[in-house]
Design a protein around this motif. Structure first.
Motif, short mmCIF file in Angstrom:
data_model
loop_
_atom_site.label_atom_id
_atom_site.label_comp_id
_atom_site.label_asym_id
_atom_site.label_seq_id
_atom_site.Cartn_x
_atom_site.Cartn_y
_atom_site.Cartn_z
N ILE A 98 0.99 -1.41 -0.30
CA ILE A 98 -0.08 -0.01 -0.29
C ILE A 98 0.83 1.39 0.64
O ILE A 98 2.20 1.02 0.71
N THR A 99 0.86 2.14 -0.52
CA THR A 99 1.12 3.34 -0.75
C THR A 99 0.36 4.85 -0.66
O THR A 99 -0.69 4.80 -0.14
N ALA A 100 1.32 5.79 -0.05
CA ALA A 100 0.54 7.50 -0.13
C ALA A 100 1.19 8.19 -1.06
O ALA A 100 2.58 8.49 -0.21
N ASN A 101 0.55 9.14 -1.24
CA ASN A 101 1.84 10.20 -1.95
C ASN A 101 0.88 11.46 -1.38
O ASN A 101 -0.47 11.72 -2.11
N VAL A 102 1.80 12.55 -0.71
CA VAL A 102 1.40 13.83 -0.45
C VAL A 102 1.73 14.75 -0.52
O VAL A 102 2.80 15.14 -0.48
N THR A 103 1.53 16.01 -1.21
CA THR A 103 1.75 17.07 -1.48
C THR A 103 1.16 18.17 -0.63
O THR A 103 -0.56 18.00 -0.43
N ASP A 160 8.54 3.04 5.16
CA ASP A 160 8.42 3.59 4.42
C ASP A 160 8.99 4.90 4.27
O ASP A 160 7.81 4.77 3.45
N ILE A 161 9.51 6.11 5.08
CA ILE A 161 9.30 7.33 4.61
C ILE A 161 9.28 8.13 3.46
O ILE A 161 11.74 7.73 3.92
N ASP A 162 9.55 8.88 2.53
CA ASP A 162 10.38 9.62 1.68
C ASP A 162 9.83 10.97 1.86
O ASP A 162 8.93 11.56 1.92
N TYR A 163 10.88 11.71 1.58
CA TYR A 163 10.64 13.30 1.38
C TYR A 163 11.05 14.09 0.69
O TYR A 163 12.07 13.54 -0.02
N GLY A 164 10.94 14.93 -0.01
CA GLY A 164 10.73 15.90 -0.92
C GLY A 164 10.57 17.16 -1.17
O GLY A 164 9.54 17.52 -0.72
N THR A 165 10.80 17.98 -1.84
CA THR A 165 10.39 19.30 -2.51
C THR A 165 10.06 19.28 -3.80
O THR A 165 10.51 18.69 -5.17
N ILE A 173 5.43 14.34 0.52
CA ILE A 173 5.83 12.68 1.82
C ILE A 173 5.14 11.73 0.61
O ILE A 173 3.96 11.19 0.36
N ASN A 174 6.14 10.57 1.12
CA ASN A 174 5.66 9.63 -0.01
C ASN A 174 6.12 8.32 1.14
O ASN A 174 6.64 8.04 2.10
N MET A 175 4.03 7.62 1.63
CA MET A 175 4.80 6.61 2.42
C MET A 175 4.67 5.47 2.15
O MET A 175 3.68 5.30 1.22
N GLN A 176 4.58 3.94 2.08
CA GLN A 176 4.53 2.54 2.04
C GLN A 176 4.95 1.83 2.85
O GLN A 176 6.11 2.35 3.92
N GLY A 177 4.12 1.14 2.52
CA GLY A 177 4.23 -0.80 4.02
C GLY A 177 3.54 -1.87 2.97
O GLY A 177 2.91 -1.91 2.01
N THR A 178 3.63 -2.72 3.54
CA THR A 178 2.67 -3.79 3.40
C THR A 178 1.27 -4.02 4.06
O THR A 178 2.09 -4.46 5.67
N ALA A 179 0.52 -4.02 3.88
CA ALA A 179 -0.58 -4.28 4.85
C ALA A 179 -0.50 -5.94 4.79
O ALA A 179 0.35 -6.83 3.95
N ALA A 180 -0.82 -6.56 6.49
CA ALA A 180 -0.96 -7.69 6.81
C ALA A 180 -1.43 -8.02 7.30
O ALA A 180 -1.93 -7.27 8.52
N LEU A 181 -1.39 -9.47 7.39
CA LEU A 181 -3.02 -10.27 8.76
C LEU A 181 -2.02 -10.75 9.61
O LEU A 181 -1.69 -12.10 9.65
#
Length: 224
Positions: A98-103, A160-165, A173-181
């Motif tokens: 899963i990912t999230a990309n926010v500006t 994991d989180i990555d930052y930029g301008t 801000i780009n955040m990603q990870g693995t959804a798990a049960l």
């Protein structure tokens, strides 16, 4: 069937040239209104029913808002781990990446997926880039959690989180990870934190249920 509404005593009629129709509401609709209002209306017709039906939808929308506010305030209670490995004793089923990309620009999100959008008061109140980044992280975390719960996961690993301008000085801000049960999540999370996570999941499930009700799916339950 009676020829009058048992609730308001109005005449039940299909209408005519000089008289407006006043049909009886279905038993499923009456049961729905009674359930939402916690009432016991014996009958409803076109004369007395529409207002109660509309109020039922308003009640549902209010309950959804209350649950979303609770979720927003406690989004940090959802288990998220930066580690990319788990002990061998952990029973885990991966749901997917899963990912999230926010500006974040001048105090507003220019990119924000559906879900939990208002984090006023939940982040650093100071101005400047730090403020923007904190708001962006909160938004990205919210997006990840929503996606994870929608997949039926109870935690996110390998975050994991990555930052930029950008050229106009917006923060990304780009955040990603693995959804798990994880079936034995208590082996990873303290019991107090696990209880909070369960409450958060219950609130999310409640929102999904209320949205099904708002969409009218609850009528099928009463018709069964």
């Amino acid at each position: 069937m009676n020829d009058v509404c048992l609730n308001c005593n109005a005449t039940i009629t299909p209408g005519s040239t000089f008289k407006l129709p006043n049909p009886r509401k279905s038993p499923e609709t009456v049961a729905y209104v009674n359930f939402i209002h916690e009432a016991n209306y014996p009958d409803l017709c076109e004369k007395c029913g529409p207002g109660l039906i509309q109020d039922a939808y308003i009640i549902i929308d209010r309950k959804i808002s209350e649950q979303l506010e609770m979720i927003q305030a406690r989004i940090v209670d959802y288990p998220m781990f930066t580690m990319s490995w788990l002990p061998a004793s952990i029973d885990v089923r991966f749901k997917g990446m899963i990912t999230a990309n926010v500006t974040v620009g001048t105090g507003f999100f220019s990119e924000f997926s559906q879900g939990f959008s208002d984090f006023t008061g939940a982040v650093n109140v100071k101005s400047g880039m730090s403020h923007k980044v904190n708001k962006g992280e909160a938004a990205a975390r919210s997006i990840l959690v929503e996606k994870a719960m929608a997949l039926g996961a109870n935690c996110i690993i390998g975050v994991d989180i990555d930052y930029g301008t950008t050229a106009n000085h917006a923060a990304t801000i780009n955040m990603q990870g693995t959804a798990a049960l994880v079936s034995n999540l208590e082996a990873l999370v303290h019991i107090d934190e696990l209880a909070k996570a369960h409450e958060l999941q219950q609130a999310y499930d409640r929102v999904a249920e209320l949205r099904r009700w708002s969409a009218g799916q609850i009528l099928a339950t009463f018709a069964a």
